[in-house]
Enzyme design. Structure first.
Site, PDB file in Angstrom:
ATOM      1  N   PHE A 134      58.649  39.492  32.213  1.00  0.00           N
ATOM      2  CA  PHE A 134      59.777  39.262  31.313  1.00  0.00           C
ATOM      3  C   PHE A 134      59.385  39.516  29.849  1.00  0.00           C
ATOM      4  CE2 PHE A 134      61.661  35.726  34.258  1.00  0.00           C
ATOM      5  CZ  PHE A 134      61.965  36.699  35.209  1.00  0.00           C
TER       6      PHE A 134
ATOM      7  N   THR B 232      47.141  41.330  30.473  1.00  0.00           N
ATOM      8  CA  THR B 232      47.389  40.425  31.585  1.00  0.00           C
ATOM      9  C   THR B 232      46.558  40.843  32.792  1.00  0.00           C
ATOM     10  OG1 THR B 232      49.150  39.318  32.828  1.00  0.00           O
ATOM     11  CG2 THR B 232      49.413  41.686  32.461  1.00  0.00           C
TER      12      THR B 232
ATOM     13  N   LYS C 251      42.049  40.496  31.602  1.00  0.00           N
ATOM     14  CA  LYS C 251      41.821  39.513  30.532  1.00  0.00           C
ATOM     15  C   LYS C 251      40.348  39.248  30.232  1.00  0.00           C
ATOM     16  CE  LYS C 251      46.191  37.093  31.297  1.00  0.00           C
ATOM     17  NZ  LYS C 251      46.844  35.823  31.632  1.00  0.00           N
TER      18      LYS C 251
ATOM     19  N   GLU D  14      37.115  31.993  18.209  1.00  0.00           N
ATOM     20  CA  GLU D  14      36.109  31.077  18.750  1.00  0.00           C
ATOM     21  C   GLU D  14      36.521  30.473  20.093  1.00  0.00           C
ATOM     22  OE1 GLU D  14      33.647  27.011  17.504  1.00  0.00           O
ATOM     23  OE2 GLU D  14      35.180  27.832  16.170  1.00  0.00           O
TER      24      GLU D  14
ATOM     25  N   ASN E 238      43.991  37.372  25.994  1.00  0.00           N
ATOM     26  CA  ASN E 238      45.273  37.948  26.411  1.00  0.00           C
ATOM     27  C   ASN E 238      46.040  38.554  25.233  1.00  0.00           C
ATOM     28  OD1 ASN E 238      46.189  35.534  25.132  1.00  0.00           O
ATOM     29  ND2 ASN E 238      48.027  35.536  26.397  1.00  0.00           N
TER      30      ASN E 238
ATOM     31  N   ALA F 130      40.158  31.343  39.152  1.00  0.00           N
ATOM     32  CA  ALA F 130      39.235  31.248  38.017  1.00  0.00           C
ATOM     33  C   ALA F 130      39.169  32.563  37.255  1.00  0.00           C
ATOM     34  CB  ALA F 130      37.847  30.844  38.508  1.00  0.00           C
TER      35      ALA F 130
ATOM     36  N   GLY G  21      41.414  35.308  34.579  1.00  0.00           N
ATOM     37  CA  GLY G  21      41.792  35.159  33.177  1.00  0.00           C
ATOM     38  C   GLY G  21      42.697  33.971  32.906  1.00  0.00           C
TER      39      GLY G  21
ATOM     40  N   GLY H 269      55.956  29.433  35.641  1.00  0.00           N
ATOM     41  CA  GLY H 269      55.301  29.942  34.446  1.00  0.00           C
ATOM     42  C   GLY H 269      56.210  30.245  33.282  1.00  0.00           C
TER      43      GLY H 269
END
Length: 288
Positions: free
Chosen positions: A21, A67, A71, A83, A92, A133, A135, A252
């Site tokens: 999207f 994405t 990543k 940092e 990202n 585990a 990005g 999400g």
């Protein structure tokens, strides 16, 4: 809005992207603000990522988004890394400043903002279980540790990925992460049952794996919050099953809105247009 030689470009690099999207959401925000910016998807995986990035540096791009599955891979092509993103080991969002690329990560903060605004979760009192585990999982779990989560269980089918993430969290953020073996289903089910929030950041449940779930609903209980980083489909099979037993569910959407407005601000230097992004997402979802 017409694209000209003066248009500031932003690419989304990853694969697959058809479900995203973000291009429409970002472009509607630029248009609303009267900005000559354009955001568009470019499907690319690790094998040609460096070639694409090298080209973007010398064109009229103010930056790009990254994405799945790029990543982590993208970090080797950057000149500077924020940092927090460096500690995470995942980026990202990249800002292009005259050919110098600086990487950020807005995913983790996007997730935390969504979780805290949509539930009564208190990070310092909560135990989290994260499938994935890569990005997104790195960003989410690292930010949770940074923000004071009580405990985080992590599993991934690639053991080295989950092992590395657990070690990084425990050494760079706080000693709160614990590795769970992907092969040990009994242990996974046990740790899931002990968790307040169950997170799916693995990509299981999005196309073409629509009928798959990261964990059986028998391991869940109605007091839990279940989150899936996927937002297309709006309800993965994991969320449908979790909802059927009374769990609070989140997809999400909130994460993509919150991480997106942070990206917008990084690329434009303007305040975060949360209302514009929210209206855009609501419109997109209503059309589905």
């Amino acid at each position: 809005m017409a694209i000209t030689v003066d248009t500031k470009m932003i690419a989304l690099l990853g694969k697959p992207l058809r479900q995203s999207f973000s291009p429409r959401m970002q472009n509607e925000a630029y248009e609303a603000a009267g900005l000559d910016y354009h955001y568009f998807p470019v499907e690319v995986e690790n094998d040609h990522l460096g070639d694409v990035i090298n080209g973007l540096k010398y064109m009229n791009f103010v930056g790009f988004a990254v994405t799945k599955p790029n990543k982590i891979e993208v970090m080797q092509y950057l000149d500077e890394i924020d940092e927090l993103a460096e500690k995470m080991g995942s980026c990202n969002t990249i800002v292009n400043n005259n050919g110098k690329l600086k990487g950020y990560n807005t995913d983790g903060e996007g997730f935390v903002r969504s979780l805290l605004s949509e539930t009564d979760c208190k990070l310092e009192d909560s135990v989290f279980f994260c499938f994935g585990a890569g990005g997104a999982g790195r960003a989410i779990c690292s930010t949770l540790a940074f923000r004071g989560a009580k405990k985080i269980y992590i599993v991934d089918k690639f053991k080295e990925s989950s092992k590395s993430l657990v070690e990084d969290i425990n050494t760079k953020f706080a000693p709160v992460a614990e590795l769970v073996s992907f092969e040990n289903v009994e242990e996974i089910n046990k740790k899931v049952s002990l968790s307040n929030v169950v997170i799916n950041a693995s990509g299981i449940g999005m196309y073409p794996h629509l009928d798959e779930v990261p964990v059986s609903k028998e391991s869940l209980n109605s007091s839990q919050i279940c989150f899936d980083a996927t937002y297309n489909p709006l309800k993965t099979k994991f969320l449908v099953e979790a909802e059927s037993i009374g769990c609070k569910i989140l997809n999400g959407i909130g994460m993509v809105i919150n991480q997106g407005v942070i990206q917008y601000s990084l690329w434009t230097g303007l305040p975060e247009p949360i209302e514009t992004f929210t209206k855009s997402i609501e419109k997109i979802v209503s059309e589905k």
